[in-house]
Design a protein around this motif. Structure first.
Motif, PDB file in Angstrom:
ATOM      1  N   ALA A 103      34.561  53.948  67.222  1.00  7.46           N
ATOM      2  CA  ALA A 103      34.217  52.372  66.791  1.00  7.46           C
ATOM      3  C   ALA A 103      33.295  52.277  65.706  1.00  7.46           C
ATOM      4  O   ALA A 103      33.422  51.454  64.644  1.00  7.46           O
ATOM      5  N   HIS A 104      32.216  53.030  65.568  1.00 12.08           N
ATOM      6  CA  HIS A 104      31.183  52.821  64.761  1.00 12.08           C
ATOM      7  C   HIS A 104      30.964  54.376  64.175  1.00 12.08           C
ATOM      8  O   HIS A 104      29.617  55.155  64.189  1.00 12.08           O
TER       9      HIS A 104
ATOM     10  N   ASP B 187      34.126  57.407  71.953  1.00  9.43           N
ATOM     11  CA  ASP B 187      34.716  56.087  71.801  1.00  9.43           C
ATOM     12  C   ASP B 187      33.526  55.462  70.680  1.00  9.43           C
ATOM     13  O   ASP B 187      33.970  54.615  69.855  1.00  9.43           O
ATOM     14  N   LEU B 188      32.406  55.707  70.978  1.00  7.62           N
ATOM     15  CA  LEU B 188      31.396  55.243  70.161  1.00  7.62           C
ATOM     16  C   LEU B 188      31.518  55.621  68.577  1.00  7.62           C
ATOM     17  O   LEU B 188      31.484  54.702  67.669  1.00  7.62           O
TER      18      LEU B 188
ATOM     19  N   LEU C 229      23.280  48.268  67.624  1.00  5.93           N
ATOM     20  CA  LEU C 229      24.096  48.203  68.907  1.00  5.93           C
ATOM     21  C   LEU C 229      23.570  47.581  70.077  1.00  5.93           C
ATOM     22  O   LEU C 229      22.477  47.648  70.369  1.00  5.93           O
TER      23      LEU C 229
ATOM     24  N   GLU D 180      27.452  48.743  74.039  1.00  9.57           N
ATOM     25  CA  GLU D 180      27.937  49.763  73.043  1.00  9.57           C
ATOM     26  C   GLU D 180      27.152  50.940  73.137  1.00  9.57           C
ATOM     27  O   GLU D 180      27.640  52.084  73.030  1.00  9.57           O
ATOM     28  N   ARG D 181      25.922  51.082  73.462  1.00 10.73           N
ATOM     29  CA  ARG D 181      24.906  52.165  73.634  1.00 10.73           C
ATOM     30  C   ARG D 181      25.551  53.035  74.783  1.00 10.73           C
ATOM     31  O   ARG D 181      25.207  54.425  74.665  1.00 10.73           O
TER      32      ARG D 181
ATOM     33  N   MET E 171      28.472  53.419  75.701  1.00 11.42           N
ATOM     34  CA  MET E 171      29.954  53.932  75.546  1.00 11.42           C
ATOM     35  C   MET E 171      29.752  55.398  75.295  1.00 11.42           C
ATOM     36  O   MET E 171      28.911  56.006  75.150  1.00 11.42           O
TER      37      MET E 171
END
Length: 107
Positions: A74-75, A70-71, A59, A63-64, A66
């Motif tokens: 998404a992942h 949410d993270l 990431l 992104e880290r 987030m």
């Protein structure tokens, strides 16, 4: 009992082998239900994100940064595994203590 994880995760497979009546829910394919995610975040907070995973290392900084919810949406593979739902109780990871607690619930 449901095990939320990945079908190719060795730790999830160990948990599934020890808990033959459990159902594996592959979070990469099926996602994590919002109610389960919210309950897990309330109970485990930041520990739900596996910062040692290959997914985390891949990431970028944005992104880290987030929010954990949410993270994980998404992942999903960034979630610490397995997350085990047994009735109203949630367990994170697979250790001797978690295994003993789950087996005591079943008896």
């Amino acid at each position: 009992m449901r095990i939320y994880g990945l079908k190719n995760c060795d730790t999830c497979r160990k948990a599934l082998k020890s808990l033959p009546d459990a159902e594996l829910v592959d979070v990469r394919a099926e996602g994590l239900p919002d109610a389960v995610l919210d309950a897990a975040l309330a109970q485990f907070q930041g520990a739900l994100v596996n910062t040692r995973s290959a997914t985390w290392r891949g990431l970028d900084e944005a992104e880290r940064g987030m929010a954990a919810r949410d993270l994980i949406k998404a992942h999903p593979a960034v979630m610490k595994r397995p997350l085990i739902a047994a009735g109203n109780a949630l367990f994170l990871g697979w250790s001797k203590d978690v295994e003993a607690d789950l087996k005591s619930l079943r008896s």
